[in-house]
Design an enzyme around this catalytic site. Structure first.
Site, PDB file in Angstrom:
ATOM      1  CD1 TRP A 172     -28.584  14.831  10.503  1.00 42.28           C
ATOM      2  CD2 TRP A 172     -27.889  15.198  12.599  1.00 42.28           C
ATOM      3  NE1 TRP A 172     -29.519  15.630  11.129  1.00 42.28           N
ATOM      4  CE2 TRP A 172     -29.117  15.863  12.407  1.00 42.28           C
ATOM      5  CE3 TRP A 172     -27.262  15.297  13.837  1.00 42.28           C
ATOM      6  CZ2 TRP A 172     -29.734  16.611  13.421  1.00 42.28           C
ATOM      7  CZ3 TRP A 172     -27.872  16.041  14.855  1.00 42.28           C
ATOM      8  CH2 TRP A 172     -29.094  16.685  14.629  1.00 42.28           C
ATOM      9  CG  ASP A 217     -26.968   9.486  14.294  1.00 43.35           C
ATOM     10  OD1 ASP A 217     -28.111   9.025  14.521  1.00 43.35           O
ATOM     11  OD2 ASP A 217     -26.754  10.702  14.107  1.00 43.35           O
ATOM     12  CE  LYS A 270     -34.179  12.818  12.995  1.00 44.79           C
ATOM     13  NZ  LYS A 270     -34.713  14.037  12.480  1.00 44.79           N
TER      14      LYS A 270
END
Lengths: 363, 363
Positions: free
Chosen positions: A101, A175, A199
């Site tokens: 990511w 993030d 999530k």
């Protein structure tokens, strides 16, 4: 009602009582004669839902008043561009890459600023986090970006870096998509944190952005208005029509987190869930996790069978045992168990029982 | 179950049977043991939902195979930037402004291309559509933008302009947000059409983009990857995590539209609903609609009381009679009745009965 345990990395399992509540009021919210999907975002009913969600998240995560909480769209991939369009001013941006990511974020930001790697865990296959003392921090960096929990590689910062202590005045951009609300955040170390909701917070299509107020108001002119933090903040996330139903669902999750005892209580359970699984994996010659123990994620546990020819058998047996979505990300392979807040301890125990049984059968 | 009639301009009423179906399967979709919100977007369950939604929309709206159908995020305001980032190449863009929405699109696009007004209805207070024969079309325009139904001002193109017949080779870009799926679209006249879902298709947070394949692949380098049509198309709308639940809800709406007999049957009902309301308004000295009859919207009917001091009374009485969200947009004032596909004929009849009774009481 006995539901299977869903280990998806996201979109992911939600608390069953939240789903049942949403289902019960889907066509008539609190006697309003409307479902939440059907409400004008400017009407008093939806405004009350939005305000409660904002207030509950601020309370749960102890977000200080000098941070905006913005409800946006576009997910993590969107923020990969939206953050630099809002904060870079076209200048230097430093990145610490610790998995898939942050690597994506690094590449995308190059369109909007002068990006450089401060550190990378790529040489080690993203199984470790480079020691912050070794990070190459540029004095003119507009911000430094990290991904504090790498969903694919299962690498988590257990402590956010203290950039001031490292001699940098750059704001930290984090993030937090795949571990938001699973543990507290030390906001004194953060300039901006963002999270795709799918999530730990709610349905896909909602992005939460928590940004220090003094960082807002310097967007590039090419930043779309709908993604300009200043315009979004000035309009209480209603500059454009927000994803109203996803905000409502996240609000129900926030209320559920409060009923669970808040973030400290939830964190204690997350520690216990992760410990059980890692201890079992480490004690078995049949399963392996390659991440350095100090940086293992509590939320996403990638693991491998020592004999990978049994992968399909393992997954088929798991599904039959009511253990869903355990297949690892295609870039890593093997298995992955995501243990978000909504995964009960019983789910982890059921997984361990299955792994033990599978090992006995095949070892 | 007797629900009130919800005239919201968006997010707006949804068919009750769609909501009931979603509520019934919210925690367990088709025996999968997962709610749709909880499914990985890459799993076979969600892929089947996505593929059915794409196929049903293509069939309902007769979208030719040389168009992509993309499921995106960001709504109309997002597309105001995303369209020019993908199609303008920084060149000339022409606009026909017929109300609040096309005016917003015009202003935003100026960040990305050389914008100019081909025509505007502003001088007349956006109550008319300038005759296409008078439009100033530039030969080098990368595209011409219109909003084919202005939600705020209640102005609708009854026929899409034929740019070729006007001597232009520019593709037509159409914001169809507030009348998509209410009537057929002549795709031979369209280069790209987009719609925020929250009026006629489903929940807020989903944007449908239908774009001719040959127009894709020329995005500006500053276009975020998540909003790059080429990347989204190549990945079947799964470049990033799509708004899965909103796609599912839109898919249920598409199935409902098919059960209603398809777009032709739905259009016939929409014509009848709008005719009833406009005929009543025109016959009454107590109510007024100022839009030129040839360009009146079937979907959004703004109207005013001749005596505006009675506005609050009118709205309070309407709510008591089970007629919700009739207040006009703040930029126009007065009232607005949105008659999207999910508004049954009975809702319009109930509104007329109330308007008649209110008039008798106060005239």
């Amino acid at each position: 009602m006995n539901r299977p345990f869903n280990f998806s990395a996201g979109p992911a399992a939600m608390p069953e009582e939240v789903l049942q509540q949403a289902g019960a009021e889907i066509a008539n919210w609190h006697g309003s004669g409307m479902g939440v999907m059907e409400m004008s975002h400017r009407g008093k009913e939806f405004i009350s839902i939005y305000e409660a969600a904002e207030r509950d998240f601020r309370e749960l995560m102890a977000v200080p008043e000098d941070f905006h909480i913005l409800f946006m769209q576009g997910g993590g991939w969107g923020e990969n561009a939206i953050v630099p369009m809002n904060l870079s001013q076209g200048g230097a941006i430093d990145f610490v890459v610790t998995g898939g990511w942050s690597q994506k974020s690094f590449k995308e930001a190059g369109k909007y600023g002068q990006t450089a790697l401060a550190a990378s865990g790529e040489a080690g296959g993203f199984t470790d986090i480079p020691d912050p003392a070794t990070w190459q921090l540029r004095p003119d960096a507009r911000y430094l970006h990290i991904c504090s929990n790498e969903t694919v590689h299962g690498v988590e910062f257990q402590t956010l870096p203290d950039l001031k202590a490292l001699g940098s005045s750059a704001p930290l951009v984090v993030d937090v998509s795949s571990h938001v609300a699973s543990r507290p955040i030390d906001w004194s170390r953060v300039g901006l944190a963002y999270a795709g909701a799918q999530k730990n917070l709610g349905p896909a299509g909602l992005t939460l952005v928590v940004v220090r107020k003094d960082l807002v108001g310097q967007a590039l002119t090419i930043c779309p208005s709908a993604f300009n933090y200043e315009l979004v903040a000035k309009n209480d996330s209603m500059f454009n029509t927000p994803p109203t139903y996803a905000i409502y669902m996240a609000g129900l999750v926030f209320q559920w987190l409060k009923r669970q005892g808040g973030i400290a209580a939830v964190e204690a359970r997350n520690i216990e869930k992760a410990r059980l699984l890692y201890d079992f994996i480490d004690a078995s010659p049949f399963y392996v996790n390659r991440v350095a123990p100090a940086h293992r994620s509590r939320m996403n546990v990638p693991f491998f069978l020592a004999d990978e020819s049994r992968n399909d058998d393992f997954l088929a047996g798991a599904k039959a045992a009511g253990l869903l979505q355990l297949k690892g990300h295609k870039s890593v392979g093997g298995m992955r168990a995501s243990l978000y807040n909504a995964m009960p301890l019983e789910g982890v125990k059921a997984l361990l029982a299955y792994m033990r049984e599978f090992e006995l059968r095949h070892a």
